[in-house]
Motif scaffolding. Structure first.
Motif, short mmCIF file in Angstrom:
data_model
loop_
_atom_site.label_atom_id
_atom_site.label_comp_id
_atom_site.label_asym_id
_atom_site.label_seq_id
_atom_site.Cartn_x
_atom_site.Cartn_y
_atom_site.Cartn_z
N GLN A 1 0.83 -1.19 0.00
CA GLN A 1 0.00 0.00 0.00
C GLN A 1 0.87 1.25 0.00
O GLN A 1 2.04 1.21 0.40
CB GLN A 1 -0.91 0.01 1.24
CG GLN A 1 -1.92 -1.13 1.29
CD GLN A 1 -2.69 -1.18 2.60
OE1 GLN A 1 -2.15 -1.60 3.61
NE2 GLN A 1 -3.94 -0.74 2.57
N ASP A 2 0.30 2.35 -0.45
CA ASP A 2 0.97 3.65 -0.42
C ASP A 2 2.25 3.60 -1.27
O ASP A 2 2.22 3.13 -2.39
CB ASP A 2 1.25 4.07 1.03
CG ASP A 2 0.03 3.93 1.92
OD1 ASP A 2 -1.05 4.39 1.51
OD2 ASP A 2 0.15 3.36 3.02
N GLU A 3 3.38 4.04 -0.70
CA GLU A 3 4.63 4.08 -1.46
C GLU A 3 5.54 2.89 -1.11
O GLU A 3 6.77 3.00 -1.15
CB GLU A 3 5.39 5.39 -1.17
CG GLU A 3 4.62 6.65 -1.50
CD GLU A 3 3.70 7.07 -0.37
OE1 GLU A 3 3.93 6.66 0.78
OE2 GLU A 3 2.74 7.81 -0.65
N ALA A 4 4.96 1.78 -0.76
CA ALA A 4 5.76 0.62 -0.35
C ALA A 4 6.62 0.11 -1.50
O ALA A 4 6.21 0.13 -2.67
CB ALA A 4 4.84 -0.50 0.14
N MET A 5 7.80 -0.41 -1.15
CA MET A 5 8.71 -1.01 -2.12
C MET A 5 9.07 -2.41 -1.64
O MET A 5 9.59 -2.56 -0.53
CB MET A 5 9.96 -0.15 -2.30
CG MET A 5 9.68 1.26 -2.76
SD MET A 5 11.17 2.25 -2.99
CE MET A 5 11.90 1.40 -4.38
N VAL B 1 -2.34 -5.45 -9.49
CA VAL B 1 -1.46 -4.30 -9.36
C VAL B 1 -2.22 -3.08 -9.87
O VAL B 1 -2.62 -3.04 -11.04
CB VAL B 1 -0.15 -4.50 -10.14
CG1 VAL B 1 0.77 -3.30 -9.96
CG2 VAL B 1 0.54 -5.78 -9.69
N GLU B 2 -2.40 -2.07 -9.02
CA GLU B 2 -3.24 -0.93 -9.35
C GLU B 2 -2.45 0.38 -9.28
O GLU B 2 -1.31 0.43 -8.82
CB GLU B 2 -4.43 -0.85 -8.39
CG GLU B 2 -5.30 -2.09 -8.34
CD GLU B 2 -6.46 -1.91 -7.38
OE1 GLU B 2 -7.50 -1.41 -7.83
OE2 GLU B 2 -6.30 -2.27 -6.20
N ASP B 3 -3.12 1.46 -9.72
CA ASP B 3 -2.62 2.83 -9.64
C ASP B 3 -1.29 2.95 -10.38
O ASP B 3 -1.18 2.48 -11.51
CB ASP B 3 -2.49 3.26 -8.17
CG ASP B 3 -3.82 3.16 -7.42
OD1 ASP B 3 -4.86 3.40 -8.06
OD2 ASP B 3 -3.81 2.84 -6.22
N THR B 4 -0.27 3.52 -9.78
CA THR B 4 1.00 3.75 -10.48
C THR B 4 2.13 2.87 -9.93
O THR B 4 3.30 3.24 -10.00
CB THR B 4 1.41 5.23 -10.37
OG1 THR B 4 1.53 5.61 -8.99
CG2 THR B 4 0.37 6.12 -11.05
N VAL B 5 1.78 1.74 -9.37
CA VAL B 5 2.81 0.82 -8.86
C VAL B 5 3.66 0.30 -10.02
O VAL B 5 3.14 -0.13 -11.06
CB VAL B 5 2.16 -0.38 -8.13
CG1 VAL B 5 3.22 -1.40 -7.74
CG2 VAL B 5 1.40 0.10 -6.91
N VAL B 6 4.98 0.36 -9.87
CA VAL B 6 5.90 -0.22 -10.86
C VAL B 6 5.99 -1.72 -10.60
O VAL B 6 6.35 -2.14 -9.49
CB VAL B 6 7.29 0.44 -10.76
CG1 VAL B 6 8.25 -0.23 -11.74
CG2 VAL B 6 7.20 1.94 -11.02
N PHE B 7 5.69 -2.51 -11.62
CA PHE B 7 5.60 -3.96 -11.46
C PHE B 7 6.65 -4.61 -12.35
O PHE B 7 6.57 -4.54 -13.58
CB PHE B 7 4.20 -4.42 -11.86
CG PHE B 7 3.90 -5.87 -11.59
CD1 PHE B 7 4.52 -6.57 -10.58
CD2 PHE B 7 2.95 -6.54 -12.37
CE1 PHE B 7 4.22 -7.90 -10.34
CE2 PHE B 7 2.64 -7.86 -12.14
CZ PHE B 7 3.27 -8.54 -11.12
N VAL B 8 7.68 -5.21 -11.74
CA VAL B 8 8.80 -5.82 -12.47
C VAL B 8 8.80 -7.31 -12.18
O VAL B 8 8.85 -7.72 -11.01
CB VAL B 8 10.15 -5.20 -12.07
CG1 VAL B 8 11.29 -5.86 -12.83
CG2 VAL B 8 10.13 -3.69 -12.30
N ASP C 1 -1.29 -1.54 -4.47
CA ASP C 1 -1.83 -0.28 -4.99
C ASP C 1 -1.03 0.87 -4.42
O ASP C 1 -0.18 0.70 -3.55
CB ASP C 1 -3.33 -0.13 -4.71
CG ASP C 1 -3.67 -0.19 -3.22
OD1 ASP C 1 -2.78 0.08 -2.39
OD2 ASP C 1 -4.82 -0.52 -2.89
N GLY C 2 -1.27 2.07 -4.94
CA GLY C 2 -0.51 3.24 -4.53
C GLY C 2 0.51 3.62 -5.58
O GLY C 2 0.27 3.52 -6.78
N SER C 3 1.71 4.01 -5.12
CA SER C 3 2.74 4.49 -6.05
C SER C 3 4.09 3.88 -5.74
O SER C 3 5.13 4.51 -5.92
CB SER C 3 2.84 6.02 -5.98
OG SER C 3 3.10 6.45 -4.65
#
Length: 312
Positions: A223-227, A275-282, A249-251
């Motif tokens: 959630q939020d800006e999690a990495m 995977v939602e919003d602007t999450v970078v998914f690699v 979700d989140g960024s």
């Protein structure tokens, strides 16, 4: 520096050959290291003697080391001060016994620990919790179980590493949040009604050779800006009414490498990952297999697009 035995047969060195700037406040665990701001070359010097609470841990280096055996009866004289010969009888005692500005290491015996919810929120303390390996990666000999909502919450810029432990709780095994840094190796997150691992509010988590299984919602929740970075992990048999394997979700950023996400159920949501919003998914060399749902006919949903598999 060239070091030669002196007249007494002990090792010595010319002070000009040593740079005191290389010494880290006298706290460095090395056979040829620093102590009290001066350089020493005695092979028996472990470099930890400048701090009365520190010892040289064979794996972690110079640290404040505490031992826990949850099978210990606190009324026995042989249990109680956190040493190897007299261990604490609970993880809670070890958390309370940690100290600021040093590495704290908790070594846990191969038993089950029934604990209340723990909240580690000390930004001046780095904590490493080490259990005992079992016969397989998905079966550590050390178990940590809590009847509270979350077994462990890591918050307020804390830094926690966990190895070789199975963790279960009522809702969430571990929640890593508030800009904290969490690392997990050979950890099993299991038997929670919500998530195995939740990461949120700008926290970072690295998960290696671990298993997330048998949760009621997503095995991993960002959630939020999690990495979150996951390598050689297994996410299986998660979900009942929500996203099955991973929900982000989140960024933030989610990276999967050599993982398997299989046999998860997402209810009306994707079974493998959403995977939602602007999450970078690699995703690299990762298998999504047999993830099911009743309403979304896809393994992975990335930004609204459904994918049957993602390999790279």
């Amino acid at each position: 520096a060239d070091v030669e035995p002196d007249a007494d047969g002990e090792l010595d060195a010319d002070v000009d050959d040593c740079d005191p700037a290389d010494c880290d406040d006298g706290i460095e665990c090395t056979r040829d290291g620093c102590r009290d701001g001066e350089c020493h070359f005695e092979p028996w010097d472990d470099g930890c003697t400048s701090h009365e609470d520190l010892v040289c841990d064979p794996e972690e280096g110079c640290a404040h080391v505490m031992w826990v055996d949850c099978s210990c009866n606190p009324d026995r004289e042989s249990c109680g001060d956190g040493t190897e010969s007299s261990p604490y009888s609970s993880l809670d005692q070890a958390f309370d016994g940690s100290i600021d500005n040093v590495l704290n290491v908790i070594r846990v015996a191969p038993v089950e620990c029934e604990e209340s919810s723990e909240n580690f929120n000390h930004d001046l303390r780095r904590l490493v919790i080490i259990g005992t390996p079992g016969p397989a990666v998905d079966d550590p000999a050390t178990e940590w179980r809590s009847d509270d909502d979350t077994a462990l919450t890591v918050s307020d810029n804390a830094n926690v590493t966990i190895r070789d432990i199975s963790i279960a709780a009522s809702k969430r095994s571990v929640s890593c949040e508030d800009s904290s840094i969490c690392s997990f190796e050979r950890v099993v997150f299991r038997d929670s009604s919500e998530y195995g691992l939740r990461v949120k509010k700008n926290a970072r988590a690295e998960v290696v050779r671990s298993v997330i299984r048998e949760t009621g919602k997503a095995g991993v929740r960002l959630q939020d800006e999690a990495m979150v970075s996951m390598t050689n992990c297994l996410i299986v048999n998660n979900g009942t009414t929500d996203v099955g394997g991973i929900h982000a979700d989140g960024s933030g950023r989610l990276s999967l490498s050599n993982c398997t996400i299989a046999d998860n159920f997402g209810g009306t949501e994707p079974g493998g990952a959403k995977v939602e919003d602007t999450v970078v998914f690699v995703v690299r060399s990762t298998l999504f297999w047999n993830n099911r749902s009743t309403g979304a006919d896809c393994q992975v949903c990335d930004g609204g697009s459904c994918l049957e598999c993602t390999l790279g």
